[in-house]
Design a protein around this motif. Structure first.
Motif: not given
Length: 440
Positions: A300, A303, A376, A380-381, A384, A412, A415-416, A419
């Motif tokens: 996280a 990101a 996380q 991350t949301r 993004t 970004v 990066s998923r 995760l």
């Protein structure tokens, strides 16, 4: 299938990791290179380490952190080139290593600084501003050293060799779990069978192997071919015979991370490098949760760093861009200031969440450990959404390859792959809420 044999890589491209260490004495302390002149590092409040970890050497940690600004500048200068050509950033990894950041989480009992999770997320946030691929590769090596600091899973001789290599140059290491078409709850498709000398021979394929072409060591999850299979981790040298890199990584973003497939064809592993062999489903719950908490917040942080780089570019754009129908830059307009304020608010929230939880995880607080999955996800949301909004505000310039903003967006989004699935995180959070309400 086009493959690259590990020992066929060009010597100039390989990290300097050769070692002939075979002694049995304790390894000498890891030296932290002297910090170059830079902006002084912000003091970090000391924390009580989680169970099993040694107290950090704060002077060594701060000496390493002091080199961050220069490293970030070096990474940013080459990031576009490596992204465009999808080449591995060896020089960037070397810069991280020389600053003492690649071994930041090595325990003091092994001669390292003993950096905490709070230190780790601080480092990775900054590295993410420079080059997300370097940050992700660095993250997995830091996580390996942190896990060894907590649980001493590696045998002494094997970890001594890794530390010896780390003194000579960057020694990257990560765990290889993912397999093509694999399910999280399924047994690994990679199989270990006994060889004639009591060791093991590994055969299988791993995917999404971050930094694959430059790894000094790989911690490979596999199942045995015994009548009642056991599952464990097998430590494999990056240049082992029978190991090949299949260059499958051709993603939208994180293009320099070399997250290729690793193909193992009868790779020999000595018996002492087979770790934690046990029946499926008998993992160490508490240890696994703590390792997952570290990974949640570490990734996280990367990101967030990417989003902060995007915001910094946007700020410069708004201060400098004056359309033909205006006499002042876009940043003077309330609409743009409010939109920038929305981005800033999102990133402040993400930072406070990640950097606020990390010390609690370091102290071993169960509530902090349990909340890192949702943290996380939210962080991350937010990262993004912030980058997407920055692109929307700038229009055509934000999507031009002449500017880094479109790269930040691709990084970004990509990066998923590293995760946990959102559905799995939310389902776990929902189950925990239901169980909490059901308690007397």
């Amino acid at each position: 299938m086009t493959t690259i044999a590990a020992n066929d890589r060009s010597p100039s491209d390989r990290p300097r990791t050769e070692s002939s260490d075979s002694g049995h004495s304790a390894p000498p302390p890891l030296s932290v290179p002297p910090a170059r002149p830079s902006t002084p590092a912000r003091p970090t409040a000391p924390t009580r380490p989680a169970t099993g970890a040694s107290a950090p050497d704060r002077s060594a940690v701060e000496a390493a952190l002091a080199g961050l600004p220069r490293v970030v500048d070096l990474l940013a200068a080459r990031a576009e080139e490596h992204d465009r050509d999808a080449t591995f950033p060896y020089q960037g990894i070397e810069a991280v290593h020389e600053a003492g950041l690649l071994t930041l989480t090595v325990s003091p009992r092994y001669g390292g600084p003993g950096g905490t999770l709070a230190d780790t997320v601080r480092v990775l946030t900054q590295l993410g501003r420079g080059d997300a691929s370097v940050a992700v590769v660095t993250a997995f090596t830091l996580l390996q050293h942190a896990e060894q600091a907590r649980r001493s899973g590696w045998p002494t001789a094997g970890y001594r060799r890794l530390l010896t290599e780390s003194r000579r140059g960057p020694a990257l290491v990560t765990t290889l779990r993912a397999e093509p078409g694999g399910r999280p709850d399924a047994l690994p498709g990679t199989v270990a069978r006994r060889d004639g000398d009591g060791g093991w021979l590994l055969t299988g394929r791993k995917t999404y192997c971050t930094g694959a072409e430059a790894l000094a060591w790989m911690a490979v999850t596999a199942r045995t071919d015994e009548p009642e299979p056991r599952v464990g981790t097998f430590l494999v040298r990056g240049e082992s015979e029978g190991l090949e890199i299949d260059p499958t990584w051709d993603q939208l973003g994180l293009r320099a991370s070399a997250s290729h497939d690793v193909v193992l064809d009868g790779v020999r592993v000595p018996a002492e490098l087979a770790l934690g062999l046990r029946a499926p489903g008998r993992e160490d719950g508490a240890g696994t949760e703590l390792a997952r908490a570290w990974q949640d917040l570490a990734l996280a942080a990367v990101a967030i760093g990417v989003a902060r780089a995007a915001e910094a570019w946007l700020v410069r754009f708004l201060n400098q861009r004056t359309p033909a129908n205006l006499t002042e830059p876009l940043g003077t307009l309330p609409r743009y200031r409010c939109a920038l304020g929305e981005i800033e608010a999102q990133l402040i929230g993400a930072e406070e969440l990640v950097h606020g939880l990390a010390p609690g995880v370091d102290r071993g607080e169960p509530d902090a450990v349990a909340r890192t999955g949702p943290a996380q996800l939210l962080a991350t949301r937010a990262a993004t959404a912030a980058v997407q909004q920055a692109v929307a505000l700038t229009g055509n310039p934000g999507l031009s390859r002449r500017h880094p903003l479109e790269r930040y967006l691709r990084d970004v989004l990509s990066s998923r792959v590293h995760l946990a699935a959102e559905e799995a995180v939310l389902d776990a959070a929902g189950r925990a809420a239901l169980e909490r309400d059901a308690r007397p």
